[in-house]
Design a protein around this motif. Sequence first.
Motif, PDB file in Angstrom:
ATOM      1  N   GLN A 161       0.857  -1.191   0.000  1.00 38.61           N
ATOM      2  CA  GLN A 161       0.000   0.000   0.000  1.00 38.61           C
ATOM      3  C   GLN A 161       0.887   1.234   0.000  1.00 38.61           C
ATOM      4  OE1 GLN A 161      -3.206   0.059   2.919  1.00 38.61           O
ATOM      5  NE2 GLN A 161      -2.802  -2.085   3.333  1.00 38.61           N
ATOM      6  N   LYS A 173      -4.487   7.283  -1.479  1.00 36.99           N
ATOM      7  CA  LYS A 173      -4.073   6.007  -0.909  1.00 36.99           C
ATOM      8  C   LYS A 173      -4.499   4.889  -1.858  1.00 36.99           C
ATOM      9  CE  LYS A 173      -4.573   3.442   3.420  1.00 36.99           C
ATOM     10  NZ  LYS A 173      -5.201   3.466   4.752  1.00 36.99           N
ATOM     11  N   ALA A 233      -3.848   0.378  -2.782  1.00 39.61           N
ATOM     12  CA  ALA A 233      -3.320  -0.919  -2.371  1.00 39.61           C
ATOM     13  C   ALA A 233      -3.269  -1.863  -3.561  1.00 39.61           C
ATOM     14  CB  ALA A 233      -4.192  -1.517  -1.275  1.00 39.61           C
TER      15      ALA A 233
END
Length: 187
Positions: free
Chosen positions: A36, A48, A50
């Motif tokens: 991540q 953000k 992942a």
Amino acid sequence: MKKHIVKIGLTFALIFGILQCGIAQTKYVDRKGVVQFEASEKLFEEVKAANKSVSAVLDVQTGQIAALSLIKGFHFKNSLMEEHFNENYIESEKYPKSVFKGNLNDFDVAKLNENWQEVGVDGKLKLHGKEKQIHLNAMLKMVDGLIFMKGSFIVAPSDFNIEIPKLVRNKIAKEVTVTLNFEFTKK
């Protein structure tokens, strides 16, 4: 003469097979590792993503580690942000993967147990056509024959010549925190 050549060939194949088995026993793999990154700035939308399909290999005999993540495997909450990430920043068509190759310092698999142990890791991260030397302190443990590894490190977009347009520059952190979680199984 032919029997002699066949015997040599069979002996070579047997030795090679035994060597391969011995080598394979030192390798642990994870094909669903998680990497991540977060580059969020306060007061702005979360930046953000992942990737839950990172491939990694750990050689417990040498302490060598390698991980490969496909850039398009990083997913954001916001699909438009993901599109900009792939097309404008990372240029995933031109640079489709990131690769880390390194070594666990003073690593001894025999010392691993069910308690987390800190191990220094040094290596090179290749991203967006550039390489950067990386150091992180990872945590490792072994439970039921599986090796678990977690850690984090910080990089900057500028380390990899990733240009952030002025319009959004203050919305994206200058330092990006990268975290990793691997669950290695014996190959």
